[in-house]
Design an enzyme around this catalytic site. Structure first.
Site, short mmCIF file in Angstrom:
data_model
loop_
_atom_site.label_atom_id
_atom_site.label_comp_id
_atom_site.label_asym_id
_atom_site.label_seq_id
_atom_site.Cartn_x
_atom_site.Cartn_y
_atom_site.Cartn_z
N ASN A 1 -3.02 9.07 4.90
CA ASN A 1 -1.69 8.42 4.96
C ASN A 1 -1.50 7.88 6.53
OD1 ASN A 1 -1.03 7.92 2.28
ND2 ASN A 1 0.33 9.79 2.20
N SER B 1 8.78 10.17 -2.35
CA SER B 1 8.24 11.20 -1.75
C SER B 1 7.45 10.76 -0.50
CB SER B 1 7.60 11.88 -2.67
OG SER B 1 6.27 11.39 -3.09
N HIS C 1 0.71 4.47 -2.69
CA HIS C 1 0.45 5.84 -2.12
C HIS C 1 1.58 6.60 -2.51
CE1 HIS C 1 -3.00 5.24 0.95
NE2 HIS C 1 -3.26 4.47 0.08
N HIS D 1 -6.13 -6.09 -2.65
CA HIS D 1 -6.82 -6.11 -1.29
C HIS D 1 -7.09 -7.55 -1.12
CE1 HIS D 1 -8.45 -1.85 -1.53
NE2 HIS D 1 -7.15 -1.98 -1.25
N THR D 2 -6.41 -8.63 -1.68
CA THR D 2 -6.46 -10.14 -1.36
C THR D 2 -5.84 -10.15 -0.36
OG1 THR D 2 -5.82 -12.21 -2.14
CG2 THR D 2 -4.52 -10.57 -2.87
N ARG E 1 0.81 -1.14 0.07
CA ARG E 1 -0.02 0.11 -0.01
C ARG E 1 0.72 1.27 -0.08
NH1 ARG E 1 -3.78 2.55 4.29
NH2 ARG E 1 -5.07 3.68 3.04
C1 HEM Z 1 -9.20 1.40 -6.07
C2 HEM Z 1 -9.05 2.29 -4.91
C3 HEM Z 1 -8.51 2.18 -3.86
C4 HEM Z 1 -9.12 2.25 -2.77
C5 HEM Z 1 -10.41 3.38 -2.32
C6 HEM Z 1 -8.32 1.50 -1.85
C7 HEM Z 1 -8.79 1.89 -0.35
C8 HEM Z 1 -8.11 1.18 0.51
C9 HEM Z 1 -8.49 1.49 2.00
C10 HEM Z 1 -9.64 2.23 2.78
C11 HEM Z 1 -7.69 0.73 3.07
C12 HEM Z 1 -7.74 0.26 4.33
C13 HEM Z 1 -6.48 1.39 5.37
C14 HEM Z 1 -6.92 1.02 6.65
O1 HEM Z 1 -8.14 1.13 7.17
O2 HEM Z 1 -5.80 0.99 7.13
C15 HEM Z 1 -6.69 0.14 2.04
C16 HEM Z 1 -5.72 -0.90 2.45
C17 HEM Z 1 -4.83 -1.45 1.54
N1 HEM Z 1 -4.68 -1.27 0.06
FE1 HEM Z 1 -5.89 -0.12 -1.10
N2 HEM Z 1 -7.36 0.96 -1.93
C18 HEM Z 1 -7.31 1.02 -3.42
C19 HEM Z 1 -6.41 0.64 -4.39
C20 HEM Z 1 -5.31 -0.01 -4.09
C21 HEM Z 1 -4.38 -0.47 -4.87
C22 HEM Z 1 -4.23 -0.03 -6.23
C23 HEM Z 1 -3.24 -1.09 -4.13
C24 HEM Z 1 -1.91 -1.77 -4.52
C25 HEM Z 1 -1.68 -2.06 -5.67
C26 HEM Z 1 -3.67 -1.24 -2.73
C27 HEM Z 1 -3.10 -1.85 -1.74
C28 HEM Z 1 -3.76 -2.16 -0.34
C29 HEM Z 1 -3.30 -2.84 0.69
C30 HEM Z 1 -2.22 -3.85 0.47
C31 HEM Z 1 -4.00 -2.75 1.71
C32 HEM Z 1 -3.77 -3.20 3.12
C33 HEM Z 1 -2.92 -2.36 4.03
C34 HEM Z 1 -2.46 -2.88 5.33
O3 HEM Z 1 -3.17 -4.09 5.87
O4 HEM Z 1 -1.73 -2.56 5.86
N3 HEM Z 1 -4.93 -0.74 -2.87
N4 HEM Z 1 -6.92 0.42 0.68
#
Ligand code: HEM
Length: 346
Positions: free
Chosen positions: A111, A91, A81, A211-212, A77
């Site tokens: 962030n 950055s 970002h 998000h897998t 993530r």
């Molecule tokens: C398409 C739009 C996307 C939205 C709206 C989105 C939104 C979010 C949100 C809300 C979280 C949870 C944050 C938290 O509560 O700590 C999250 C976690 C995460 N996102 Fe996304 N995301 C998006 C796309 C992506 C992309 C493109 C990637 C990577 C290629 C990604 C990778 C991740 C990962 C791996 C997590 C888990 C982080 C953790 O467990 O520490 N996301 N995302």
């Protein structure tokens, strides 16, 4: 520093697949597109100056995956970002200077949920790389390489990471909000944002497959559980058993803001294609995830990827290469080579 989040409770539902692991966690539009960035990068960029780079980074990511597993999803993530704000230029790793009027990207509201474990992993990898190849490898390249390692360590595809990114000279918190998606963005908004980075509708579907693995705080899906669009009922697009399970840990009011739930309720720790099958079964947590299975533009690809793990892996590797090429900087005019990833070169 303690690197593992505290497991606080697990929800047991009669429906085994919906078992949710709950964890408490401590708390400019890009001038150059992904396509232009790709031309600047190459797999053998450090072939002469730091041939052992991949192994050096792997020695840290392997250890972190075992000892602080949260580092995996958090680093993936972090890379996303970083790339979406000012391009893939490290950055996001810059710390706000004490007394500075403007906060750095890292301290932006959007962030704040990025786990410290991700920053620590990059810092440690940088230290190891600096000890063998001083002053050569950018923080941005280390981040891209570490993200790939964590994907592979969690069971996902291994792909060659193209390198040659310089670190960026600009890191402003105010640049974050307009460049990142939100959990309640519409598909139209997501398509527009991704297109502004040179990424397609298909890239959106494929990259969302990250998000897998990983977790999300209750606040990002609470609106779907209780009062969806003022109906006083849950979102009809979410499985009722999942609503029940999630409500147990995410109360409407006064819940613990550190509680998180896994995105992938069936195989939360494996990087696989179960995420897409879950969306088809109405088991998506974020409205943006679930919308991919509902919108006629994205639904066919969700179906294909749910059926075919290899297809997902190939597409994901390609899409990460594209994402990793956004806003790439080269040369001293726009770039720098940091020794300490958290500080600009003076
Ligand atoms: C398409 C739009 C996307 C939205 C709206 C989105 C939104 C979010 C949100 C809300 C979280 C949870 C944050 C938290 O509560 O700590 C999250 C976690 C995460 N996102 Fe996304 N995301 C998006 C796309 C992506 C992309 C493109 C990637 C990577 C290629 C990604 C990778 C991740 C990962 C791996 C997590 C888990 C982080 C953790 O467990 O520490 N996301 N995302």
């Amino acid at each position: 520093m303690s690197l593992t989040p505290t497991t606080t409770s697990s929800i047991f539902t009669t429906f085994l697949l919906l078992s949710l692991l709950l964890i408490l966690r401590t708390p400019r539009c890009l001038a150059n597109s992904a396509a232009a960035g790709r031309r600047k990068l190459s797999v053998d960029y450090y072939a002469k100056s730091c041939p052992q780079l991949d192994q050096l980074v792997a020695s840290v990511t392997g250890m972190r995956f075992r000892e602080a597993p949260v580092s995996g999803p958090a680093t993936i993530r972090l890379f996303f970002h970083d790339c979406f704000v000012e391009g893939c230029d490290g950055s996001i790793l810059i710390s706000t200077r004490p007394g500075s009027k403007e906060m750095a990207e890292r301290d932006a509201h959007d962030n704040k949920d990025l786990a410290e474990e991700a920053y620590d992993s990059i810092e440690q990898a940088k230290e190891v790389v600096e000890s063998k190849c001083p002053g050569v490898v950018s923080c941005a390249d280390i981040l891209a390489t570490a993200a790939r390692d964590f994907i592979h360590l969690a069971g996902g595809p291994y792909y060659q990471v193209k390198k040659g990114r310089w670190d960026g000279k600009i890191s402003k918190a105010s640049r974050v909000y307009p460049n990142l998606p939100r959990a309640n963005s519409t598909i139209d908004e997501l398509v527009k944002l991704f297109a502004s980075k040179g990424l397609s509708l298909n890239d959106l579907v494929v990259l969302s497959g990250a998000h897998t693995i990983g977790f999300t705080h209750c606040e990002h899906f609470l609106g779907r559980l209780y009062d969806y669009r003022g109906t006083n009922r849950p979102d009809p697009a979410i499985d009722s058993r999942l609503v029940k399970a999630l409500r147990m840990s995410c109360p409407k009011f006064g819940g613990n803001s550190d509680i998180v739930a896994p995105f992938d309720v069936t195989t939360p720790f494996s990087f696989d294609n179960a995420y897409y099958g879950n969306l088809e079964a109405k088991l998506g947590l974020l409205a943006t995830d679930q919308a991919l299975a509902l919108d006629p533009r994205t639904q066919p690809l969700v179906k294909d990827l749910a059926k075919d793990k290899q297809k997902f892996f190939q597409a994901f590797a390609l899409a990460m290469d594209k994402m990793g090429s956004i806003g790439v900087k080269r040369g001293r005019k726009h770039g720098e080579r940091r020794k300490d990833c958290s500080k600009h070169v003076l």
